[in-house]
Each structure stands twice: as structure tokens, then as C-alpha cells.
Design a protein around this motif. Structure first.
Motif, mmCIF file in Angstrom:
data_model
loop_
_atom_site.group_PDB
_atom_site.id
_atom_site.type_symbol
_atom_site.label_atom_id
_atom_site.label_comp_id
_atom_site.label_asym_id
_atom_site.label_seq_id
_atom_site.Cartn_x
_atom_site.Cartn_y
_atom_site.Cartn_z
ATOM 1 N N SER A 16 0.703 -1.159 -0.153
ATOM 2 C CA SER A 16 0.010 -0.051 0.166
ATOM 3 C C SER A 16 1.014 1.280 0.160
ATOM 4 C CB SER A 16 -1.008 -0.024 1.117
ATOM 5 O OG SER A 16 -0.059 -0.173 2.463
ATOM 6 N N HIS A 17 2.199 1.184 -0.159
ATOM 7 C CA HIS A 17 2.837 2.222 -0.354
ATOM 8 C C HIS A 17 3.018 2.901 -1.452
ATOM 9 C CE1 HIS A 17 5.496 0.020 3.205
ATOM 10 N NE2 HIS A 17 4.394 0.778 3.846
ATOM 11 N N SER A 18 3.079 4.443 -1.218
ATOM 12 C CA SER A 18 3.422 5.312 -2.591
ATOM 13 C C SER A 18 4.850 5.045 -3.097
ATOM 14 C CB SER A 18 3.373 6.732 -2.091
ATOM 15 O OG SER A 18 4.361 7.063 -1.132
ATOM 16 N N LYS A 19 4.928 5.445 -4.331
ATOM 17 C CA LYS A 19 6.475 5.261 -4.903
ATOM 18 C C LYS A 19 7.300 5.918 -4.140
ATOM 19 C CE LYS A 19 8.858 6.049 -9.293
ATOM 20 N NZ LYS A 19 8.597 6.616 -10.598
ATOM 21 N N SER A 20 7.365 6.971 -3.589
ATOM 22 C CA SER A 20 8.323 7.731 -2.606
ATOM 23 C C SER A 20 8.558 6.878 -1.320
ATOM 24 C CB SER A 20 7.839 9.128 -2.459
ATOM 25 O OG SER A 20 6.885 9.125 -1.545
ATOM 26 N N GLU A 21 7.613 6.359 -0.852
ATOM 27 C CA GLU A 21 7.662 5.480 0.378
ATOM 28 C C GLU A 21 8.505 4.410 0.095
ATOM 29 O OE1 GLU A 21 5.184 4.352 4.434
ATOM 30 O OE2 GLU A 21 4.388 5.342 2.734
ATOM 31 N N ARG A 22 8.038 3.547 -1.017
ATOM 32 C CA ARG A 22 8.891 2.337 -1.429
ATOM 33 C C ARG A 22 10.367 2.502 -1.665
ATOM 34 N NH1 ARG A 22 4.077 1.429 -4.566
ATOM 35 N NH2 ARG A 22 5.321 2.132 -6.620
ATOM 36 N N GLU A 230 12.631 12.948 1.783
ATOM 37 C CA GLU A 230 12.683 11.399 2.556
ATOM 38 C C GLU A 230 12.921 11.409 4.032
ATOM 39 O OE1 GLU A 230 14.482 8.655 -1.259
ATOM 40 O OE2 GLU A 230 15.803 9.916 -0.101
ATOM 41 N N ARG A 237 5.598 9.273 8.140
ATOM 42 C CA ARG A 237 5.062 8.134 7.908
ATOM 43 C C ARG A 237 4.471 7.068 9.243
ATOM 44 N NH1 ARG A 237 7.015 2.957 6.174
ATOM 45 N NH2 ARG A 237 8.948 2.613 7.071
#
Length: 482
Positions: A16-22, A230, A237
């Protein structure tokens, strides 16, 4: 490809993570886990090398008698206990990227020193100091992991970290056998002495790696590989977690001592950690040495099967518990498996093959370690300082028990049967099940209380609105004027 991505995400905790979180997860997984796992690998490599050295010539060369092997482990444990809480509290003051590698350098130097000892009393002193230095690693890393990862991500990372220590144990047996075969007698040194030299050589560069890449915690990180966005994301997060730094004060003691968490979590690992006695005391190696008929290399190699099963159990259980968010079933599995192993060994007339099976099955005992600390991180997620104390205390109280437990129930002189130890193991498994239920119950009760408090607060707000119908209007007017 999307199905593969979803499967990978559901297993690894990032579906369920966004691209930036991944992208952020990929970075911190690499830099945090790489260093922590390598650090813990050398930590356990050193611990296991003592038991491997004992069965590979150290006992005879240092003229060790009776329970002196157990006394070495006890003194290490005493140093571990002394250093536990101070090391974790120091992480609130000194950056982890400085403190953890510095302690690793200290124990590398002490490891080199072990290769030059002339009697067992020198080993006693070195191991006590080494315990103090190495106590920074385990709870310090679990504290760091709990600072960076969400509950659904934490169990697997904790398991990977724990497994790295088990790999150190696994590698130690292989390393000792290879050293004994190829270096025994070289430059006038016994094979077991070369083992500590090689161990120190492996440890030092990993410490320097930590100085250069370890990121501290999200609120203070200045890691060169994380962008400003980041760094902000790494804190935001974890919105359910208290990641702020505040000065140490007496209020911390009040918070810790007036809640159930410190007492119950400490009791849980103090008891459940003793199921690891099969591996931590190298009972299989002592059994093989005592019954005879096996070479030095076989005595070093064969216990590796227990460690291999421990690694598999740890990783599989952690993956399952992150997906289900139920931690307690892992402790049930661990207790049942270890109880079966103890029964198989207690019945001494059982065939040798069944005893091999029992010792290997006992590797399941390590699967509860990562899960227990992930559970504690989750329970204390709302208070960073309490979390640091609870994690350190869990390991501290387990080692308080370890300081005398092997001397009473697993002395080397009891090999090969360890009858007292197997009876104690059955009692430990039963106690683990009872305390696991207690922690589960107290956690559920806290959740219920929090839910009731939230409902009461909502009801109070609704009553205030009814009693003051102009409240919402006035608030709207203010907003409009602003």
C-alpha cells in the motif's frame, strides 16, 4: 507484473506504499539492515566461537575443569546485564552511528586479546568486558528498527536481524572446523586461538562501515543518501509512533513503572528466552563430545543443523505474523516444538537419530525472539523513551536469569544427558505459554480502554455542541474572518 508486485508487497509489507515511500524503504532496508545484520553476525560469531573453541582444544590447553566453561558464559552474561540499559539510554544522547560502531571496535580488540590468553582467569575478565560492549547491539538495533518501521514491516526486519546472528552461529562451526584443519599449529598457535584472530579481523571493517552509513533515527538523521523530503517522510509516515526526542527526566521512571508494559514484556522474554538454552549452551556439541565417536570437525559441524532450522523458523514465522498482526501464535509454536524436543532427549533410551531430530527441532526456540521484540516495539510505539527502556529491560532480565540458569540446569558436567535441564525446559515451555496469554490479555485490555476513552471524548464533544449551538457558527465566523 502487478500481481508479482502485490505478492512482493504483501510479503515484504509495502503493497500500500506510495512510490516515494517504497524508494525510502529500499534505502533504509539496505543501509540499516546491512550494517545491523553484519554487526550482529560478528556479535554472535564471537559468542559461538567460545563454545566451539572449548570443544576444539581450549579446554585442554587452558586446563579447564568442572563448570569453568559455564562460568565463562556467566561472566559474559553479567557484563551484558551491566551494560544493557546504560547502552540503550546512551543512544538517547550519543548518535547511534557513533556509539554502535565504537562498541564494535571495543569488542573486536577484546576478541584479539582472547587469542593470547594464558589461563582461564584471563578469559573470565575479557568475557565480562566483552559482554558490556556487546550489550549495545541487540536491544540497540531493535530500538532503531522500531524507530524506522511500521508494525506491518517490523517483524520481518526483526527476523532478518535475528537470523544474521544465527548465521554467525552457523558460520562459526564451519569456520572453526576449517581453522582447525588448516591453521592448527601455524606460527606456534593452536587452531582455537586462530579462530579469535580471524573473528577480530572480520569485525573491524564492519565497524568502519557503520561509521560511514548508519542513519541514526528519523528525527535526527543526516544520512547523505536520504533527501530532505525522504527525511521528513521517514518521520511523518510513523504517525502512530512517538519519534520525538525529549530530555531524559524522572518522569520517564514514573511512566515506565506505573504501566504494565515494562513488567509484562520483561517477564515474557525473561521466561521465553530460556527456551533457547539448547543452542546458547551448545548442548548438542557437548552431547557429541561426551558420547564420543565423533571427530572435532563433526562436533563443530553437526550442531549447525539446529541453527539452520532456527533461521528458517524465524523468517517464516515473522513473515506470517506481520501479515496476520498476531504475535502470540509464534510463541505457542516455539513452546510446543521445544517441549517435544525436551521429551525426546529426556527419554534416554530413544535412538540416536531421534536425539538428532530433537536437537534440530529445538532450533524453533529462536523463532520467538524476533517476534517478541517486534511485539514490544508495537506495544510501546507511543513512547520512544519507554520503548528504549522496555526493550533493554527485556534482554537484561533474560540475561539475569541466564547468569545462573546454565550453571544450575545445564552444567557441562551433566553431558551427555542433561536430565535436569530437560525437566527445566518443559517447565519453561509451560511458563512461556502462561506469560504469553498474560501479555495478550493486557494488550487487549489497553486497546479496549483506549477505545472507551475515545468514545467518551467524542460524546463530550457532542454534548458541548448541543449545549452551545452557536459554537459551530462562531467557529465558522472566525474562519471566515481569518
Amino acid at each position: 507484473m502487478s500481481r508479482l508486485g502485490n505478492l512482493t508487497g504483501s510479503v515484504w509489507g509495502g503493497s500500500s506504499h506510495s512510490k516515494s515511500e517504497r524508494k525510502l524503504l529500499l534505502k533504509i532496508d539496505w543501509f540499516i539492515l546491512s550494517y545491523c545484520c553484519l554487526m550482529y553476525f560478528t556479535n554472535y560469531l564471537d559468542r559461538s566461537n567460545v563454545s566451539n573453541a572449548y570443544v576444539s582444544g581450549m579446554k585442554e590447553e587452558l586446563h579447564m575443569e568442572g563448570t569453568q566453561y559455564n562460568q565463562i558464559n556467566t561472566l559474559f552474561t553479567c557484563g551484558y546485564i551491566v551494560g544493557m540499559i546504560p547502552n540503550n539510554l546512551i543512544l538517547q544522547v550519543v548518535p547511534p552511528r557513533i556509539w554502535l560502531p565504537a562498541m564494535q571496535i571495543v569488542w573486536a580488540v577484546l576478541t584479539f586479546s582472547t587469542s593470547a590468553v594464558g589461563n582461564v582467569h584471563q578469559v573470565f575478565a575479557i568475557r565480562f568486558l566483552q559482554g558490556m560492549a556487546e550489550s549495545s547491539t541487540f536491544v540497540g538495533t531493535h530500538y532503531i528498527l522500531g524507530s524506522w518501521y511500521k508494525p506491518r514491516e517490523l517483524g520481518k526486519r526483526s527476523a532478518i536481524f535475528t537470523s544474521s546472528g544465527l548465521v554467525g552461529t552457523l558460520f562459526s562451526g564451519v569456520l572453526q572446523a576449517a581453522v582447525y584443519r588448516n591453521l592448527d599449529g601455524k606460527a606456534g598457535r593452536s587452531g582455537w586461538r586462530w579462530l579469535f584472530i580471524i573473528d577480530g579481523i572480520i569485525t573491524l571493517p564492519i565497524a568502519f562501515y557503520g561509521f560511514s552509513i548508519f542513519p541514526d533515527v528519523p528525527t535526527t538523521t543526516k544520512a547523505f543518501y536520504l533527501s530532505k523530503e525522504e527525511r521528513l517522510l521517514s518521520s511523518s509516515r510513523l504517525d502512530a509512533t512517538d519519534t520525538t526526542r525529549s530530555p531524559l527526566s524522572w518522569n520517564l521512571a514514573k511512566r515506565v513503572l506505573t504501566r504494565w508494559r515494562w513488567y509484562a514484556c520483561s517477564l515474557l522474554f525473561a521466561v521465553s528466552g530460556e527456551t533457547e538454552s539448547f543452542g546458547s549452551n551448545n548442548l548438542m556439541g557437548l552431547w557429541l563430545k561426551a558420547i564420543g565417536g565423533y571427530t572435532v570437525e563433526q562436533v563443530d559441524y553437526y550442531p549447525s543443523g539446529m541453527t539452520a532450522f532456527a533461521i528458517v523458523s524465524t523468517l517464516v514465522c515473522a513473515t506470517w505474523t506481520d501479515r496476520s498482526q498476531a504475535r502470540w501464535p509464534v510463541l505457542v509454536y516455539m513452546s510446543v516444538a521445544t517441549a517435544i524436543a525436551a521429551i525426546c532427549i529426556l527419554v534416554w533410551s530413544s535412538p540416536t537419530g531421534l536425539k538428532f531430530f530433537a536437537y534440530y527441532l529445538a532450533g524453533a526456540s529462536y523463532s520467538g525472539q524476533a517476534t517478541t521484540f517486534a511485539w514490544a516495539n508495537q506495544i510501546c510505539a507511543d513512547d520512544q523513551q519507554e520503548r528504549a527502556i522496555v526493550l533493554a529491560s527485556m534482554n537484561m532480565w533474560n540475561n539475569v536469569v541466564n547468569a545462573w540458569w546454565p550453571l544450575v540446569f545445564y552444567p557441562a558436567t551433566d553431558a551427555p544427558r542433561f536430565r535436569k535441564g530437560m525437566i527445566a525446559m518443559l517447565a519453561t515451555c509451560a511458563a512461556t505459554l502462561a506469560v504469553t496469554w498474560l501479555v495478550w490479555y493486557l494488550e487487549r485490555r489497553e486497546w479496549t480502554t483506549r477505545g472507551a476513552d475515545v468514545e467518551d471524548e467524542g460524546s463530550k464533544d457532542r454534548v458541548d455542541d448541543d449545549e452551545n449551538p452557536s459554537r459551530e457558527k462562531n467557529s465558522t465566523d472566525v474562519d471566515t474572518k481569518l
